[in-house]
Design a protein around this motif. Structure first.
Motif, PDB file in Angstrom:
ATOM      1  N   ALA A  41       0.845  -1.201   0.000  1.00 23.28           N
ATOM      2  CA  ALA A  41       0.000   0.000   0.000  1.00 23.28           C
ATOM      3  C   ALA A  41       0.876   1.245   0.000  1.00 23.28           C
ATOM      4  N   ALA A  42       1.924   1.209   0.812  1.00 28.91           N
ATOM      5  CA  ALA A  42       2.823   2.359   0.891  1.00 28.91           C
ATOM      6  C   ALA A  42       3.573   2.546  -0.427  1.00 28.91           C
ATOM      7  N   MET A  43       3.983   1.430  -1.018  1.00 33.76           N
ATOM      8  CA  MET A  43       4.690   1.546  -2.291  1.00 33.76           C
ATOM      9  C   MET A  43       3.774   2.105  -3.371  1.00 33.76           C
ATOM     10  N   PHE A  44       2.508   1.729  -3.314  1.00 38.19           N
ATOM     11  CA  PHE A  44       1.598   2.220  -4.354  1.00 38.19           C
ATOM     12  C   PHE A  44       1.358   3.724  -4.216  1.00 38.19           C
ATOM     13  N   THR A  45       1.329   4.199  -2.982  1.00 43.73           N
ATOM     14  CA  THR A  45       1.235   5.655  -2.774  1.00 43.73           C
ATOM     15  C   THR A  45       2.359   6.346  -3.529  1.00 43.73           C
ATOM     16  N   MET A  46       3.543   5.826  -3.280  1.00 44.49           N
ATOM     17  CA  MET A  46       4.741   6.413  -3.874  1.00 44.49           C
ATOM     18  C   MET A  46       4.760   6.221  -5.386  1.00 44.49           C
ATOM     19  N   MET A  47       4.383   5.009  -5.828  1.00 44.76           N
ATOM     20  CA  MET A  47       4.522   4.702  -7.253  1.00 44.76           C
ATOM     21  C   MET A  47       3.497   5.413  -8.112  1.00 44.76           C
ATOM     22  N   ASN A  48       2.305   5.655  -7.547  1.00 43.20           N
ATOM     23  CA  ASN A  48       1.304   6.296  -8.392  1.00 43.20           C
ATOM     24  C   ASN A  48       1.775   7.665  -8.851  1.00 43.20           C
ATOM     25  N   ASN A  49       2.290   8.441  -7.917  1.00 45.24           N
ATOM     26  CA  ASN A  49       2.765   9.753  -8.340  1.00 45.24           C
ATOM     27  C   ASN A  49       4.079   9.668  -9.088  1.00 45.24           C
ATOM     28  N   ALA A  50       4.880   8.653  -8.760  1.00 43.87           N
ATOM     29  CA  ALA A  50       6.108   8.468  -9.523  1.00 43.87           C
ATOM     30  C   ALA A  50       5.772   8.133 -10.973  1.00 43.87           C
ATOM     31  N   ARG A  51       4.666   7.449 -11.193  1.00 44.60           N
ATOM     32  CA  ARG A  51       4.268   7.122 -12.568  1.00 44.60           C
ATOM     33  C   ARG A  51       3.955   8.389 -13.354  1.00 44.60           C
ATOM     34  N   LEU A  52       3.217   9.286 -12.725  1.00 48.30           N
ATOM     35  CA  LEU A  52       2.983  10.573 -13.389  1.00 48.30           C
ATOM     36  C   LEU A  52       4.325  11.262 -13.648  1.00 48.30           C
ATOM     37  N   GLY A  53       5.225  11.183 -12.663  1.00 42.94           N
ATOM     38  CA  GLY A  53       6.539  11.815 -12.841  1.00 42.94           C
ATOM     39  C   GLY A  53       7.307  11.227 -14.003  1.00 42.94           C
ATOM     40  N   VAL A  54       7.217   9.918 -14.187  1.00 47.08           N
ATOM     41  CA  VAL A  54       7.934   9.283 -15.295  1.00 47.08           C
ATOM     42  C   VAL A  54       7.312   9.670 -16.638  1.00 47.08           C
ATOM     43  N   GLY A  55       5.977   9.760 -16.667  1.00 49.72           N
ATOM     44  CA  GLY A  55       5.352  10.293 -17.878  1.00 49.72           C
ATOM     45  C   GLY A  55       5.930  11.674 -18.198  1.00 49.72           C
ATOM     46  N   GLY A  56       6.060  12.484 -17.165  1.00 46.20           N
ATOM     47  CA  GLY A  56       6.625  13.821 -17.342  1.00 46.20           C
ATOM     48  C   GLY A  56       8.074  13.789 -17.789  1.00 46.20           C
ATOM     49  N   GLN A  57       8.816  12.765 -17.367  1.00 49.03           N
ATOM     50  CA  GLN A  57      10.191  12.639 -17.861  1.00 49.03           C
ATOM     51  C   GLN A  57      10.198  12.495 -19.379  1.00 49.03           C
ATOM     52  N   GLY A  58       9.296  11.639 -19.870  1.00 47.23           N
ATOM     53  CA  GLY A  58       9.208  11.462 -21.321  1.00 47.23           C
ATOM     54  C   GLY A  58       8.862  12.769 -22.017  1.00 47.23           C
ATOM     55  N   ILE A  59       7.912  13.488 -21.445  1.00 49.27           N
ATOM     56  CA  ILE A  59       7.424  14.711 -22.077  1.00 49.27           C
ATOM     57  C   ILE A  59       8.497  15.804 -22.024  1.00 49.27           C
ATOM     58  N   GLY A  60       9.231  15.837 -20.917  1.00 50.07           N
ATOM     59  CA  GLY A  60      10.329  16.808 -20.838  1.00 50.07           C
ATOM     60  C   GLY A  60      11.380  16.559 -21.906  1.00 50.07           C
ATOM     61  N   VAL A  61      11.738  15.301 -22.093  1.00 48.94           N
ATOM     62  CA  VAL A  61      12.716  14.976 -23.136  1.00 48.94           C
ATOM     63  C   VAL A  61      12.130  15.295 -24.523  1.00 48.94           C
ATOM     64  N   ALA A  62      10.836  15.022 -24.692  1.00 52.54           N
ATOM     65  CA  ALA A  62      10.191  15.363 -25.972  1.00 52.54           C
ATOM     66  C   ALA A  62      10.333  16.861 -26.247  1.00 52.54           C
ATOM     67  N   GLU A  63      10.087  17.672 -25.222  1.00 56.35           N
ATOM     68  CA  GLU A  63      10.204  19.122 -25.379  1.00 56.35           C
ATOM     69  C   GLU A  63      11.635  19.500 -25.815  1.00 56.35           C
ATOM     70  N   ALA A  64      12.611  18.936 -25.126  1.00 51.36           N
ATOM     71  CA  ALA A  64      14.002  19.277 -25.436  1.00 51.36           C
ATOM     72  C   ALA A  64      14.387  18.806 -26.832  1.00 51.36           C
ATOM     73  N   ALA A  65      13.985  17.590 -27.188  1.00 55.96           N
ATOM     74  CA  ALA A  65      14.314  17.046 -28.512  1.00 55.96           C
ATOM     75  C   ALA A  65      13.629  17.851 -29.604  1.00 55.96           C
ATOM     76  N   CYS A  66      12.414  18.279 -29.320  1.00 56.65           N
ATOM     77  CA  CYS A  66      11.655  19.089 -30.270  1.00 56.65           C
ATOM     78  C   CYS A  66      12.366  20.426 -30.493  1.00 56.65           C
ATOM     79  N   GLN A  67      12.770  21.055 -29.416  1.00 64.38           N
ATOM     80  CA  GLN A  67      13.464  22.344 -29.552  1.00 64.38           C
ATOM     81  C   GLN A  67      14.759  22.196 -30.346  1.00 64.38           C
ATOM     82  N   GLN A  68      15.497  21.129 -30.054  1.00 62.70           N
ATOM     83  CA  GLN A  68      16.766  20.945 -30.763  1.00 62.70           C
ATOM     84  C   GLN A  68      16.534  20.708 -32.245  1.00 62.70           C
TER      85      GLN A  68
END
Lengths: 570, 570
Positions: free
Chosen positions: A284-311
């Protein structure tokens, strides 16, 4: 053209599309006005551009290394982490009682995404700490919170997550690390953990590991897992790092990317730790942490997309080749096929970001109001934000590489590094296949209620846009209806394998439709402006992908298993 | 499970799907029976499995390097190249008068593809020689042919292609290397060339560079380009390597993959060379060479797809994780989502291979019969085989990596290497965007005749399959009709930018439909067998992708250029 954090996009999305203002009407986030949000995003953006982005190549060229048992991080990373910590960005959404800023997840998401685009491998360090902070806030004793939270939030100490073992990856219930009660309130933890991101570093005074392990006589599977906090140095009576704990970094992995982020094999030999949450209640505790970490990992992809797009944009607008295209500058940006690539990169990055922010907003509304509908909405959107965000990151990085032509595969260009760095985001924190199975499985245990409520809302909003953009509104509305049929089909399958066989294309199609909806809302808020033009591109060219995906999604599982094992490998 | 060349697949495709037997009815290829083909494929397959596949990791771990101006190749590569040369695989389709085997391109394609799957970076060396051999056969003087062809065919010497300069990539007409007549039948070549694959090595006694350059007062653009053969060592009177020529390797690129293949910057300082073809006629000669090299690069992608697919299958059938899936072995191969990935990899690899073999077959029929229809068919299929083959290679390698979960990004696994090695195949020999523009541009200058003739034939064959598989036949037929509408739309666009704006999705959709057709033919030849089952998977799940692609393909170019430059980079 150096990296510039997408501050304006966030500002527009929060102000015009995602209804950030609803948050400031709640008690918890009464201070979260758009002015405040703009000031925060702007400040974070400056740090990303000036401090973090210059570290991107250094991590790749000078990977973290293991030196006599100690991890030596890439040049400049210690200073970069200090800048993140000093800005208060680690504890943006953490409890103010422990030094956090108590800000909405929407803003934390935005800052995390901006940092990812600047330097993904370093950004992973504070992301891990954030997950640990959240798990401790929800599940740890007051004593642990008082000792650890201020230091994690200030960045004096860092945190890690220890789930995976060689035989226990996606199937975390198969883990076998052991914990034994020491009789003094502490436990002795033993076992080996793999894929531990930022398992060690040379800039934090202490490193706090959250470790999943089994107590003696624990039930089998996930019901018998407990969570322990195991610090690198056992704190002394003053709360300072004291005795070295009996844990070590065995090795660092040689990865295809993210070289600046040390991925460790960790060994625990009766290491001293403390229980977080109840015995056997670790998941249960891990899922608390992982749920928001999952959103964070999605954001990692999107951040790299932004940088790659700009380049890629910068390269395409500089590189002259062939006869002058539309516009007459002679750069490849004016060639139709290159422009198609650039527009696809931009439109998909925007769609993925809008989806991720919608998810963050639902988390915030759930936290602020306690309404079950918002919590269910957040839970439903999380696997979509994670999988689509990371897939878009991978695809946009690949397309950016392609825009560079031959230069794209030359490492000095940096385009290849984006594609290598971002690849793991489709794998860690639950593979994108696991995300899709979560969506059509657990997240549809309500009989499709959360999905259909979302589709109802979308269709109502589409009706509001129809007067302005009848063609675009109709296209999105039609896609919604097709998605609704597929959703009904999914819910009707009692055999979970039939659902799982179409889970990945279904999730992708859902993201496509959400993207169409959010682009349409953007167009409505920017009539005649660039966001309307971008929406037209997305809706006309990228949205139709949902048709083939939804045919695939409803094919069932029979043909998947028609080939025997021998025929499959033949 | 080590790599096994896909001998059975080639045998089945050539015997049952591609109509290889039509070749043996021609005078030129009267010896090309299926028995002979099987023997050749089997022999080549053994070499690939036993000699080349073990070199795959060595190239990545120990890249080719430049050592005092001399390229040192990866460990074992010299022996690997010798095995290829000794087997006669370099000159399979070369003229028997110069030591070649005179075999059909269909077989050369197959062997090249098998070698690519075993060790892509080494396979690129003989592929470059093959292109040079073909160019010399068609365009060089008898003296050059007599001197160079036997040595290139035997592998004693190797060949390279020198087109690109820093300012002249896709726009080869912008090149500025110079050639001056020495008055003795030779020319002095000066200039710098980049991205020269296998620009040097330490196992060939001489290295022969085909170099594009401009004679004094040559017309601008591609009409003023001449082709020269420039050897590393100027042959002496006996035809042996004599004086070192005034050319050098300036540097080797640091690439994301294909580390075993030295990619050189070449400097020519008045180097001695000989004209190949007429003055200012270099582009025609280069196109001879490049057309078949394009098919070869498509095959490189497909070879890597095969290898990545095999590796992922082996991993999935070994790795136990989670509850037992369908079949009860407990391996991840029995989980629906993993099985979806494995089946997609297998079905797409098969489709791409069948398309490439169709293209090779058309080349052979054109060469054997001189019929313009076959030549046009080959020209039409070449960009599809190149772009779809390389895209499938990239996608299958990425999916294979994903099947491995966290192990996928660990370099020791090898899955990441496939994804890095294969990436450049979408770029070199004309980017896949250039291929698509070629398809909707040059290859439709006949008003769509070649395209429609192909669609007519496909629909006739579908009718022949309808009695056996009414549902599959109907799905492929419908896709054909949708493609025909899009083809009519393309041909009707007089503004080439409108075509180019949809070129890439159009090419991809054409490949999807061709794949459906070829899977259907395979099903017909294997009723109730594994190839029918694979066809069902492809037609039900992957073929529907064409719908969204063709909507995209017909969107025109207006929305592409709606955003101003400032709005695009905002």
């Amino acid at each position: 053209m150096p990296y510039r954090a997408a501050v304006d996009d966030f500002d527009f999305l929060l102000g015009q599309v995602i209804d950030f203002s609803a948050l400031s009407e709640t008690t918890r986030f009464a201070d979260a006005t758009q002015d405040m949000s703009r000031a925060i995003l702007s400040e974070a953006g400056k740090m990303c551009d000036a401090v973090l982005a210059p570290l991107q190549r250094a991590g790749d060229l000078h990977p973290a290394r293991l030196d006599n048992g100690v991890v030596r991080t890439s040049p400049g990373y210690a200073e970069g982490f200090k800048a993140i910590a000093d800005g208060g960005w680690i504890g943006m959404s953490a409890d103010p009682d422990y030094g956090g800023m108590g800000l909405p997840m929407s803003l934390t998401y935005a800052v995390n995404e901006m940092m990812s685009g600047a330097c993904l491998s370093l950004q992973l360090a504070p992301l891990m700490s954030q997950g640990q902070i959240e798990a401790l806030e929800h599940h740890a004793s007051d004593a642990i919170k008082t000792l650890y939270l201020p230091k994690l939030i200030s960045g004096e100490w860092t945190g890690t997550m220890n789930l995976t073992e060689p035989q226990a990856g996606s199937d975390v219930g198969a883990l076998s690390s052991k914990a034994v009660d020491n009789g003094d309130g502490s436990y002795a933890i033993s076992g080996q953990k793999i894929y531990i991101s930022w398992g060690d570093n040379d800039f934090a005074a202490n490193i706090c590991h959250l470790v999943l392990a089994r107590l003696p006589d624990a039930p089998a599977g996930t019901k018998g897992i407990s969570l322990f906090l195991v610090p690198k140095f056992v704190p002394d009576d003053n709360g300072d790092p004291g005795t070295p704990n009996t844990l070590s970094v065995v090795s660092l992995e040689h990865k295809m990317g993210l070289h600046g982020s040390p991925t460790a094999v960790m060994q625990y030999d009766g290491a001293t730790g403390w229980l977080v949450g109840p015995e056997h209640g670790g998941m249960a505790a891990m899922f608390t942490m992982m749920n928001n970490a999952r959103l964070g990992v999605g954001g990692q992809g999107i951040g790299v997309a932004e940088a790659a797009c700009q380049q890629a944009m910068a390269y395409a607008m500089e590189r002259k080749q062939g006869r002058a295209g539309v516009g007459g500058t002679g750069t490849i940006a004016e060639h139709a096929d290159v422009r198609r690539m650039l527009m696809t990169m931009k439109a998909d990055t925007y769609a993925a970001r809008a989806i991720a922010l919608s998810c963050a907003h639902a988390i915030d509304m759930g936290n602020a109001t306690g309404a079950a509908d918002w919590t269910a909405r957040a839970a439903f959107l999380t696997p979509i934000a994670k999988a689509f965000g990371s897939d878009v990151g991978i695809e946009v990085a690949q397309t950016g590489l392609q825009v560079h032509g031959g230069m794209g595969v030359i490492e000095e260009t940096g385009a290849a590094q984006y594609s290598r760095d971002v690849r793991v985001t489709a794998i860690y924190e639950g593979t994108n296949g696991i995300q899709a199975m979560d969506l059509v499985g657990r997240k549809m245990m309500d009989g499709g209620e959360a999905a259909n409520r979302l589709l109802d809302e979308i269709e109502a909003e589409i009706e509001g846009a129809r007067v302005h953009f009848p063609n675009m509104a109709d296209a999105v509305w039609q896609s919604c209806e097709t998605l609704r049929e597929a959703t009904d089909w999914m819910v009707a399958q009692s055999d979970m394998n039939a659902r799982f066989a179409g889970a990945v294309p279904y999730l992708r199609a859902f993201a496509r439709v959400l993207g169409g909806h959010l682009h349409l809302l953007s167009a409505k808020a920017d009539k005649g402006g660039p966001r309307e033009k971008l929406a037209r591109f997305y809706i006309q060219r990228l949205l139709p992908e949902h048709q083939g995906l939804l045919a695939h999604a409803q094919a069932g599982d029979k043909d998947l298993f028609a080939l025997t094992t021998e025929e499959l490998i033949a």
